[in-house]
Each structure stands twice: as structure tokens, then as C-alpha cells.
Design a protein around this motif. Structure first.
Motif, PDB file in Angstrom:
ATOM      1  N   ILE A 114       0.830  -1.205   0.000  1.00  0.00           N
ATOM      2  CA  ILE A 114       0.000   0.000   0.000  1.00  0.00           C
ATOM      3  C   ILE A 114       0.867   1.258   0.000  1.00  0.00           C
ATOM      4  N   ILE A 115       1.953   1.243   0.740  1.00  0.00           N
ATOM      5  CA  ILE A 115       2.843   2.408   0.763  1.00  0.00           C
ATOM      6  C   ILE A 115       3.390   2.690  -0.634  1.00  0.00           C
ATOM      7  N   ASP A 116       3.790   1.627  -1.327  1.00  0.00           N
ATOM      8  CA  ASP A 116       4.281   1.793  -2.707  1.00  0.00           C
ATOM      9  C   ASP A 116       3.153   2.248  -3.633  1.00  0.00           C
ATOM     10  N   LEU A 117       1.935   1.716  -3.421  1.00  0.00           N
ATOM     11  CA  LEU A 117       0.802   2.078  -4.271  1.00  0.00           C
ATOM     12  C   LEU A 117       0.436   3.550  -4.114  1.00  0.00           C
ATOM     13  N   CYS A 118       0.577   4.069  -2.909  1.00  0.00           N
ATOM     14  CA  CYS A 118       0.241   5.468  -2.634  1.00  0.00           C
ATOM     15  C   CYS A 118       1.445   6.394  -2.767  1.00  0.00           C
ATOM     16  N   SER A 119       2.535   5.858  -3.310  1.00  0.00           N
ATOM     17  CA  SER A 119       3.762   6.649  -3.493  1.00  0.00           C
ATOM     18  C   SER A 119       4.249   7.230  -2.168  1.00  0.00           C
ATOM     19  N   GLY A 120       4.114   6.446  -1.123  1.00  0.00           N
ATOM     20  CA  GLY A 120       4.548   6.877   0.201  1.00  0.00           C
ATOM     21  C   GLY A 120       3.446   7.574   0.969  1.00  0.00           C
ATOM     22  N   LEU A 121       3.270   7.197   2.230  1.00  0.00           N
ATOM     23  CA  LEU A 121       2.253   7.832   3.065  1.00  0.00           C
ATOM     24  C   LEU A 121       2.910   8.852   3.986  1.00  0.00           C
ATOM     25  N   LYS A 122       2.419  10.076   3.909  1.00  0.00           N
ATOM     26  CA  LYS A 122       2.961  11.168   4.719  1.00  0.00           C
ATOM     27  C   LYS A 122       1.810  11.880   5.429  1.00  0.00           C
ATOM     28  N   PRO A 123       2.112  12.631   6.477  1.00  0.00           N
ATOM     29  CA  PRO A 123       1.039  13.379   7.152  1.00  0.00           C
ATOM     30  C   PRO A 123       0.304  14.325   6.222  1.00  0.00           C
ATOM     31  N   HIS A 140      -6.078  -8.169   1.080  1.00  0.00           N
ATOM     32  CA  HIS A 140      -5.630  -9.337   1.845  1.00  0.00           C
ATOM     33  C   HIS A 140      -4.355  -8.984   2.615  1.00  0.00           C
ATOM     34  N   GLY A 141      -4.434  -9.070   3.944  1.00  0.00           N
ATOM     35  CA  GLY A 141      -3.314  -8.712   4.798  1.00  0.00           C
ATOM     36  C   GLY A 141      -3.528  -7.416   5.535  1.00  0.00           C
ATOM     37  N   ALA A 142      -4.578  -6.676   5.195  1.00  0.00           N
ATOM     38  CA  ALA A 142      -4.864  -5.405   5.867  1.00  0.00           C
ATOM     39  C   ALA A 142      -5.464  -5.653   7.249  1.00  0.00           C
ATOM     40  N   ILE A 143      -5.201  -4.738   8.164  1.00  0.00           N
ATOM     41  CA  ILE A 143      -5.827  -4.785   9.484  1.00  0.00           C
ATOM     42  C   ILE A 143      -7.101  -3.948   9.420  1.00  0.00           C
ATOM     43  N   GLU A 191      -5.837   0.842   9.075  1.00  0.00           N
ATOM     44  CA  GLU A 191      -4.707   1.561   9.684  1.00  0.00           C
ATOM     45  C   GLU A 191      -3.402   1.148   9.007  1.00  0.00           C
ATOM     46  N   ILE A 192      -2.638   2.168   8.573  1.00  0.00           N
ATOM     47  CA  ILE A 192      -1.347   1.919   7.918  1.00  0.00           C
ATOM     48  C   ILE A 192      -0.329   2.886   8.517  1.00  0.00           C
ATOM     49  N   ASP A 193       0.531   2.381   9.373  1.00  0.00           N
ATOM     50  CA  ASP A 193       1.576   3.214   9.997  1.00  0.00           C
ATOM     51  C   ASP A 193       1.000   4.496  10.600  1.00  0.00           C
ATOM     52  N   GLY A 194      -0.080   4.378  11.346  1.00  0.00           N
ATOM     53  CA  GLY A 194      -0.678   5.540  11.980  1.00  0.00           C
ATOM     54  C   GLY A 194      -1.633   6.310  11.105  1.00  0.00           C
ATOM     55  N   PHE A 195      -1.676   6.003   9.808  1.00  0.00           N
ATOM     56  CA  PHE A 195      -2.601   6.674   8.883  1.00  0.00           C
ATOM     57  C   PHE A 195      -3.877   5.836   8.835  1.00  0.00           C
ATOM     58  N   VAL A 196      -4.998   6.424   9.280  1.00  0.00           N
ATOM     59  CA  VAL A 196      -6.267   5.701   9.348  1.00  0.00           C
ATOM     60  C   VAL A 196      -7.199   6.223   8.260  1.00  0.00           C
TER      61      VAL A 196
END
Length: 224
Positions: A114-123, A140-143, A191-196
């Protein structure tokens, strides 16, 4: 001597007997030509020689020999239908495999995906942009956490998504329990590294392969 004079030249007397021509008259020459062609051209039952001579060109027909057609095996390999898959219990996770820790590596892989798909997740990342990516992503694999539902017993359920079907999510909780959550009338938090990000289950009532090719509106509504 030009070509026309050569054609009209008389036949020497020494060749008259050899060629079977007794006179140089036009009628004798025509008779010689017809006799020569009769001996040279094979007789056919389909065409009359005189009618052939009246035409400037003769079209010869030719047919290719027909090749024997080889029988191809038209039967294609068929996969199992839904009933056969259910009978063989292909999609059922065995009880001994229903353990949260077994799917943690899958969760780490999904997070990087997902991080690669979104070109990196930032605030500063746009929530609408992330939601648009999640709508078409493989989950599949997401929380997932159920934050709203018509059925109160589902609210608060959290776990790793291990199977996605057209109408339900199957998640494994930290208590090693397999939960089946209907998509309709439910809202999930991812939730992905604090990004909800919140997604509406009604928007996911499709198979993952079908959802990836569909266009969605960023904002959705749900009746609860």
C-alpha cells in the motif's frame, strides 16, 4: 525484314512436302495451322478446338488438392465450479491454521504494498487520494476494524483480513478467532503506519478483480 513481312513470307518449295502444305494460298495455310494445333494440343471433351481458336486467350483452371482436416481437440480444460469448490472445502481455513501470528508476515507485505501504491504515506497525504487507492487495492493482509455496523456485535472487531469474498470479509483476530463480517451496512477503518482511512463496505460488494477495474466516487453514504 520486319516481323510482319516475316510472317507473310511464302513457304519455300523444299519445305512444302515436309510440312504437308501443297499450296501457299490462305486456305491451305489455315488448314495447316489447324492440323498442326490438333496434333499439338490434347483433345478434351470439355472444349471444342474451333471455339478455342476463336478466342485470344484460354483460361486454364487449377484447383489445389484439399488437405485432410485434422480433428482438433475442442475440449478446453475446465476449472472447478463454485459447488465443487465448496464440496472440496478449498476456501476453508483449517482450525490449526487460524492463528493470528501466522498472518503477520502477510500484514507486513500488504503494508509495504500500500505504501508503494500510494507513493509513500505522509502526514500531508490527501485522505481522498488514499481512499481512492484503497478502493481498487487488494486488501488481503490489511488490518480492518469495524467502526460502524447495523449489527452492534460486529463493532470493535479487529483483525487481519485473510479472505475476501463478494459480500463478506473474513478476518483473524488476535484471539485467534476467525470472524465473518458482512460488507453491507458496515464501515471499516484501515490503519497503515498511523494513517487511518475509513471505507464503506457497500462499496466493496464485488470481487477484488472486478473492483480494480471499476470507477468509484470518493465520497459514499451508508444507511445504518
Amino acid at each position: 525484314m520486319d516481323a510482319e513481312a516475316l510472317v507473310r513470307a511464302t513457304i519455300p518449295h523444299t519445305l512444302e512436302k515436309v510440312l504437308g502444305v501443297e499450296s501457299q494460298s490462305h486456305s491451305k495455310a489455315a488448314a495447316f495451322t489447324e492440323a498442326f494445333l490438333k496434333n499439338s494440343i490434347q483433345q478434351t471433351t470439355r472444349h471444342d478446338l474451333k471455339s478455342m481458336l476463336t478466342h485470344k486467350a484460354v483460361i486454364l483452371g487449377y484447383t489445389r488438392p484439399k488437405k485432410e482436416k485434422t480433428k482438433r481437440n475442442s475440449k478446453k480444460a475446465k476449472g472447478l465450479n463454485a459447488r465443487q469448490k465448496r464440496a472440496m472445502k478449498i476456501f476453508q481455513i483449517k482450525p490449526e491454521h487460524q492463528r493470528y501470528e501466522l498472518f503477520l508476515p502477510l500484514q507486513e507485505l500488504w503494508k509495504q504494498y500500500i505504501i508503494d501504491l500510494c507513493s509513500g504515506l505522509k502526514p500531508t497525504s490527501s485522505p481522498q487520494f488514499v481512499q481512492q487507492k484503497l478502493l481498487k487495492a487488494d486488501l488481503h493482509g490489511a488490518i480492518l476494524t469495524v467502526v460502524r455496523s447495523k449489527c452492534p456485535s460486529y463493532v470493535g472487531t479487529t483483525g487481519i483480513l485473510v479472505q475476501e469474498f463478494k459480500h463478506v470479509f473474513k478476518i483473524i483476530t488476535k484471539e485467534d478467532k476467525l470472524k465473518v463480517i458482512p460488507k453491507r451496512n458496515s464501515v471499516f477503518a484501515v490503519e497503515i503506519d498511523g494513517f487511518v482511512s475509513h471505507i464503506y463496505g457497500s462499496k466493496f460488494e464485488q470481487r477484488a478483480s472486478e473492483r480494480s477495474a471499476k470507477k468509484f466516487k470518493v465520497r459514499g453514504t451508508i444507511d445504518l
